[in-house]
Design an enzyme around this catalytic site. Structure first.
Site, PDB file in Angstrom:
ATOM      1  N   ASN A   7      -5.432   5.057   0.479  1.00 53.14           N
ATOM      2  CA  ASN A   7      -6.748   4.810   1.068  1.00 53.14           C
ATOM      3  C   ASN A   7      -6.668   4.396   2.381  1.00 53.14           C
ATOM      4  O   ASN A   7      -5.656   3.647   2.924  1.00 53.14           O
ATOM      5  CB  ASN A   7      -7.525   3.530   0.359  1.00 53.14           C
ATOM      6  CG  ASN A   7      -8.745   3.247   1.083  1.00 53.14           C
ATOM      7  OD1 ASN A   7      -9.141   3.336   2.230  1.00 53.14           O
ATOM      8  ND2 ASN A   7      -9.855   3.123   0.251  1.00 53.14           N
ATOM      9  N   HIS A  10      -8.399   1.628   6.473  1.00 51.84           N
ATOM     10  CA  HIS A  10      -7.686   0.741   7.607  1.00 51.84           C
ATOM     11  C   HIS A  10      -7.151   1.556   8.933  1.00 51.84           C
ATOM     12  O   HIS A  10      -7.132   0.952   9.794  1.00 51.84           O
ATOM     13  CB  HIS A  10      -6.793  -0.112   6.943  1.00 51.84           C
ATOM     14  CG  HIS A  10      -7.363  -0.987   5.812  1.00 51.84           C
ATOM     15  ND1 HIS A  10      -8.230  -1.942   6.119  1.00 51.84           N
ATOM     16  CD2 HIS A  10      -6.998  -1.020   4.545  1.00 51.84           C
ATOM     17  CE1 HIS A  10      -8.417  -2.554   4.978  1.00 51.84           C
ATOM     18  NE2 HIS A  10      -7.802  -2.143   3.910  1.00 51.84           N
ATOM     19  N   HIS A  43     -13.426   6.149   2.404  1.00 51.61           N
ATOM     20  CA  HIS A  43     -14.807   5.330   2.095  1.00 51.61           C
ATOM     21  C   HIS A  43     -15.723   5.568   3.259  1.00 51.61           C
ATOM     22  O   HIS A  43     -15.775   5.023   4.244  1.00 51.61           O
ATOM     23  CB  HIS A  43     -14.756   3.780   1.840  1.00 51.61           C
ATOM     24  CG  HIS A  43     -16.053   3.138   1.320  1.00 51.61           C
ATOM     25  ND1 HIS A  43     -15.888   1.889   0.829  1.00 51.61           N
ATOM     26  CD2 HIS A  43     -17.433   3.565   1.230  1.00 51.61           C
ATOM     27  CE1 HIS A  43     -17.302   1.712   0.601  1.00 51.61           C
ATOM     28  NE2 HIS A  43     -18.296   2.905   0.738  1.00 51.61           N
ATOM     29  N   ARG A  45     -18.820   4.659   4.621  1.00 52.34           N
ATOM     30  CA  ARG A  45     -19.874   3.594   4.375  1.00 52.34           C
ATOM     31  C   ARG A  45     -21.201   4.045   5.360  1.00 52.34           C
ATOM     32  O   ARG A  45     -20.978   4.808   6.457  1.00 52.34           O
ATOM     33  CB  ARG A  45     -19.548   2.431   4.850  1.00 52.34           C
ATOM     34  CG  ARG A  45     -18.222   1.491   3.942  1.00 52.34           C
ATOM     35  CD  ARG A  45     -18.049   0.392   4.525  1.00 52.34           C
ATOM     36  NE  ARG A  45     -17.212  -0.574   3.584  1.00 52.34           N
ATOM     37  CZ  ARG A  45     -17.940  -1.134   2.649  1.00 52.34           C
ATOM     38  NH1 ARG A  45     -19.183  -1.535   3.075  1.00 52.34           N
ATOM     39  NH2 ARG A  45     -17.228  -1.997   1.868  1.00 52.34           N
ATOM     40  N   ARG A  49     -18.299   1.994   9.734  1.00 49.64           N
ATOM     41  CA  ARG A  49     -17.983   0.832  10.387  1.00 49.64           C
ATOM     42  C   ARG A  49     -16.349   1.359  10.448  1.00 49.64           C
ATOM     43  O   ARG A  49     -15.509   0.862  11.370  1.00 49.64           O
ATOM     44  CB  ARG A  49     -17.569  -0.568   9.579  1.00 49.64           C
ATOM     45  CG  ARG A  49     -17.264  -0.445   8.218  1.00 49.64           C
ATOM     46  CD  ARG A  49     -16.863  -1.952   7.694  1.00 49.64           C
ATOM     47  NE  ARG A  49     -18.032  -2.646   7.021  1.00 49.64           N
ATOM     48  CZ  ARG A  49     -18.143  -3.416   6.199  1.00 49.64           C
ATOM     49  NH1 ARG A  49     -17.168  -3.804   5.526  1.00 49.64           N
ATOM     50  NH2 ARG A  49     -19.378  -3.716   5.801  1.00 49.64           N
ATOM     51  N   GLU A  70     -14.733   7.771  -1.684  1.00 46.18           N
ATOM     52  CA  GLU A  70     -15.566   6.835  -2.029  1.00 46.18           C
ATOM     53  C   GLU A  70     -16.848   6.780  -1.305  1.00 46.18           C
ATOM     54  O   GLU A  70     -17.083   6.955  -0.088  1.00 46.18           O
ATOM     55  CB  GLU A  70     -15.091   5.464  -1.660  1.00 46.18           C
ATOM     56  CG  GLU A  70     -13.992   5.027  -2.631  1.00 46.18           C
ATOM     57  CD  GLU A  70     -13.384   3.760  -2.301  1.00 46.18           C
ATOM     58  OE1 GLU A  70     -13.883   2.976  -1.348  1.00 46.18           O
ATOM     59  OE2 GLU A  70     -11.850   3.530  -2.372  1.00 46.18           O
ATOM     60  N   THR A 101     -15.223  -3.508  -0.560  1.00 40.41           N
ATOM     61  CA  THR A 101     -16.092  -3.410  -1.617  1.00 40.41           C
ATOM     62  C   THR A 101     -15.736  -4.747  -2.564  1.00 40.41           C
ATOM     63  O   THR A 101     -14.509  -4.755  -2.863  1.00 40.41           O
ATOM     64  CB  THR A 101     -15.659  -2.008  -2.386  1.00 40.41           C
ATOM     65  OG1 THR A 101     -15.764  -1.076  -1.547  1.00 40.41           O
ATOM     66  CG2 THR A 101     -16.670  -1.957  -3.520  1.00 40.41           C
ATOM     67  N   GLU A 151     -12.655   4.065 -12.408  1.00 39.50           N
ATOM     68  CA  GLU A 151     -11.793   3.304 -11.421  1.00 39.50           C
ATOM     69  C   GLU A 151     -11.628   2.115 -11.853  1.00 39.50           C
ATOM     70  O   GLU A 151     -12.732   1.274 -11.545  1.00 39.50           O
ATOM     71  CB  GLU A 151     -11.493   3.635 -10.129  1.00 39.50           C
ATOM     72  CG  GLU A 151     -10.639   2.789  -9.329  1.00 39.50           C
ATOM     73  CD  GLU A 151     -10.467   2.799  -7.784  1.00 39.50           C
ATOM     74  OE1 GLU A 151     -11.255   3.830  -7.270  1.00 39.50           O
ATOM     75  OE2 GLU A 151     -10.291   2.157  -7.202  1.00 39.50           O
ATOM     76  N   HIS A 191      -7.928  -1.804  -6.066  1.00 41.11           N
ATOM     77  CA  HIS A 191      -8.506  -2.812  -5.364  1.00 41.11           C
ATOM     78  C   HIS A 191      -7.407  -3.941  -5.548  1.00 41.11           C
ATOM     79  O   HIS A 191      -6.950  -4.516  -6.797  1.00 41.11           O
ATOM     80  CB  HIS A 191      -9.798  -3.154  -6.031  1.00 41.11           C
ATOM     81  CG  HIS A 191     -10.471  -3.876  -4.774  1.00 41.11           C
ATOM     82  ND1 HIS A 191     -10.271  -5.215  -4.237  1.00 41.11           N
ATOM     83  CD2 HIS A 191     -11.386  -3.193  -3.876  1.00 41.11           C
ATOM     84  CE1 HIS A 191     -11.056  -5.209  -3.021  1.00 41.11           C
ATOM     85  NE2 HIS A 191     -11.861  -4.052  -2.931  1.00 41.11           N
TER      86      HIS A 191
END
Ligand code: PXP
Length: 241
Positions: A7, A10, A43, A45, A49, A70, A101, A151, A191
């Site tokens: 992922n 970041h 992801h 969003r 962001r 995602e 999340t 998931e 996660h």
């Protein structure tokens, strides 16, 4: 053997801190792929962001491995997924104020909408996974809507500190995985997974895909993203074989 999707949200978070053009998540994805990642997870969003529309379009063009998008089930985002056609979408709940999340998707409450979204994604040839707690009702509801995968939310396992609590969370994940597999769902997990806690979940037979972000990107600051990805793959291979 289980595989790793990195992922890279970041990386975009760092870029957005200055609203500039570096570091580029597209570069990060290529590095992860060169390290042997099975897939890239992003992801998109609603508040954009971190990952932006430009990233999703470019990653769709440049990622040769699996692109896992995602997303929440809000209509504008669903429409974007239909246009982009990633290999897989993972449906997540989304709260504007959350840092990341927080919980799993409530597939019981939103079963009707979920069934609609699954149908639309399948029409475009997109696999659908839901990010859920290892909870019987959630797993059954997901299976009934025609999803391909789940998931399992590993956050509770990752937050557990005492041995008894860790064992309890691993048992919940194992039971959830068994029920999902019985219902013909492919089982992913993610996660809060780190280099320190990956062994416990990687040992669960049948979990086939891990989505890991924060820990890999944190390590990448010191060792580089290619090495950080390769190190996580090595651990997953070691414990899931
Ligand atoms: N899986 C899902 C569904 C997520 O929302 C996230 C966080 O973006 C992750 C996996 C990765 O979590 P972490 O960054 O804690 O590894």
């Amino acid at each position: 053997m289980a595989v790793l999707n990195v992922n890279i949200d970041h990386v975009a978070t760092v870029r957005q801190a200055r609203r500039t053009d570096e570091p580029d998540p597209v570069w990060a994805a290529a590095e992860c792929e060169l390290a042997g990642a099975n897939g890239i997870t992003i992801h998109l969003r609603q508040d954009r962001r971190h990952i932006c529309d430009r990233d999703v379009w470019l990653l769709k063009e440049t990622v040769a491995c699996k692109l896992n998008l995602e997303m929440c089930m809000a209509e504008p985002i669903v429409k974007i997924a239909e246009e982009i056609k990633p290999e897989q979408v993972t449906l997540v709940p989304e709260k504007r104020a959350e840092l990341t999340t927080e919980g799993g998707l409530d597939c019981v409450k939103y079963k009707k909408r979920l069934a609609e979204v699954v149908k639309r994604m399948h029409k475009k040839g997109i696999l659908v996974s839901t990010f859920i707690a290892p909870d019987k009702e959630q797993i059954i509801a997901t299976a009934q809507t025609g999803c391909d995968a789940i998931e399992l939310h590993t956050g509770m396992y990752a937050n557990a500190r005492r041995q008894r609590a860790i064992k309890k969370r691993l048992t919940e994940l194992e039971v959830g995985k068994d029920l999902a597999m019985k219902n013909k769902l492919v089982v992913h997990a993610g996660h809060g997974l780190t280099y320190r806690n990956i062994a416990g979940v990687a040992r669960i037979k049948g979990l086939c895909e891990f989505n890991i972000g924060h820990s890999i990107i944190a390590r990448a600051v010191f060792v580089g993203i290619r090495q950080a990805t390769a190190e996580m793959i090595k651990l997953i291979d070691k414990f899931s074989s």
